[in-house]
Design an enzyme around this catalytic site. Structure first.
Site, short mmCIF file in Angstrom:
data_model
loop_
_atom_site.label_atom_id
_atom_site.label_comp_id
_atom_site.label_asym_id
_atom_site.label_seq_id
_atom_site.Cartn_x
_atom_site.Cartn_y
_atom_site.Cartn_z
N GLN A 1 -10.05 -3.13 -4.15
CA GLN A 1 -11.33 -2.52 -3.81
C GLN A 1 -12.34 -2.75 -4.93
OE1 GLN A 1 -12.28 -0.63 -0.88
NE2 GLN A 1 -14.23 -1.11 -1.85
N CYS B 1 -16.22 3.19 -0.29
CA CYS B 1 -15.09 2.31 0.01
C CYS B 1 -14.59 2.45 1.45
CB CYS B 1 -13.95 2.54 -0.97
SG CYS B 1 -13.35 4.24 -1.01
N HIS C 1 -6.74 1.18 -7.27
CA HIS C 1 -7.09 0.41 -6.07
C HIS C 1 -7.84 -0.84 -6.55
CE1 HIS C 1 -7.65 -0.52 -2.03
NE2 HIS C 1 -8.37 0.49 -1.59
N ARG D 1 -14.11 -7.12 0.85
CA ARG D 1 -12.66 -7.00 0.65
C ARG D 1 -11.97 -8.30 1.08
NH1 ARG D 1 -10.14 -2.10 0.74
NH2 ARG D 1 -8.28 -3.33 0.28
N ASP E 1 -16.73 8.55 -2.53
CA ASP E 1 -15.47 8.40 -1.81
C ASP E 1 -15.15 9.75 -1.20
OD1 ASP E 1 -13.06 7.44 -0.86
OD2 ASP E 1 -12.05 7.41 -2.80
N ARG F 1 0.89 -1.17 0.00
CA ARG F 1 0.00 0.00 0.00
C ARG F 1 0.93 1.21 0.00
NH1 ARG F 1 -5.44 0.94 1.58
NH2 ARG F 1 -5.81 2.92 2.63
#
Length: 303
Positions: free
Chosen positions: A132, A262, A129, A290, A222, A102
């Site tokens: 996700q 998310c 991402h 996830r 988001d 990450r």
């Protein structure tokens, strides 16, 4: 051996396989059926950015598959400055079976993947991402039956989350509409990549959020200010003020419309409490997914 850096790099059939495997693993988990497919495997989690869902879902997923995970904060590793990416990667490849990263810059992932002899997984970068997006697609399938033929309105900017979501939706036969203030849409690099490798029909950009959600099966939002954009916060709050996902916006969409986010959410900014906690929200199903999506990914890369 292969890496998972961008969703655009995998085929539609591979994406469908991952979704089917994620659903299978979720069902097995619910029925308490063990799935020890990664017994003896060690997965390194290397995070330059803080995380709740990504870290816990990967650690729990590796454990549920019978493997072991090792967590390394980015400031402890010193990617690219304590030692070169090449030296770091060649060493880690001798110790572990996969690396989950990450990172702030996508170029860090590219640099590590260039020297790795074990799979490298993108757990978030400034460009994409993909983990996700698989969880998002799984959630849409669970609640609407399929992504194909569905309209997903992303109310927010053309960021890493919306780029990966657009790729997933496009590969699976859905339609994505991006609703944002002018100047915050998808960039030309993404347009070029998308039209060459996903579909010639590029996602539509609609600057009026009420119009964007009029035929939406899913509304997705988001945070308006992502990590690393703190200096832009006040300007973004001002420009995105009319793009909040609230009761008024939800009322403009079809009654069956679902809401995704998310997480973490800045409640009262991009989304209101009554929507996050309301009957059309599937935000926490999405968060759980996830875990299952990443378990499918780990199996696919390591089995």
């Amino acid at each position: 051996m292969r890496h998972f850096l961008n969703l655009i790099d995998i085929t539609t059939d591979e994406l469908r396989h991952l979704l089917a495997e994620a659903a299978r693993l979720k069902s097995a988990r619910q029925r308490r059926i063990p799935t020890p497919t990664l017994t003896g495997k060690v997965v390194a989690l290397i995070f330059e950015k803080p995380s709740l869902r990504t870290r816990v879902s990967f650690e729990a997923g590796v454990a549920q598959l019978g493997g072991t995970s090792l967590f390394f904060p980015g400031n402890e590793i010193g990617l690219g400055w304590r030692e070169t990416l090449a030296d770091f990667t060649r060493t880690m490849s001798r110790f572990v079976d996969a690396m989950v990263l990450r990172v702030f810059q996508h170029s860090t992932l590219d640099g590590i993947a260039a020297h790795a002899t074990v799979p490298v997984i993108n757990a978030l970068s400034d460009w994409s991402h993909p983990c996700q997006a698989i969880a998002d697609a799984l959630t849409i399938q669970e609640h609407l039956g399929t992504v194909a033929g569905k309209t997903i309105a992303f109310v927010g900017d053309g960021n890493n989350v919306s780029r990966s979501l657009a790729v997933a939706v496009g590969k699976l036969g859905g339609k994505l509409i991006l609703s944002c203030p002018k100047g915050y849409g998808f960039d030309e690099k993404f347009r070029t990549d998308y039209t060459a490798r996903v579909s010639p029909d590029f996602p539509e950009e609609v600057n009026d959020p009420l119009a964007a959600v009029a035929s939406a099966d899913v509304i997705y939002t988001d945070v308006w200010t992502s990590m690393g954009q703190e200096a832009e916060r006040e300007e973004r709050l001002r420009k995105f003020a009319g793009f909040q996902v609230n009761a008024k916006l939800l009322a403009a969409a079809p009654k069956h419309c679902k809401v995704l986010h998310c997480l973490p959410a800045h409640r009262g900014e991009e989304i209101t409490d009554d929507v996050v906690d309301g009957p059309q929200s599937v935000v926490f199903d999405e968060a759980e997914n996830r875990l299952h999506a990443q378990k499918a990914l780990l199996e696919w890369l390591l089995k």
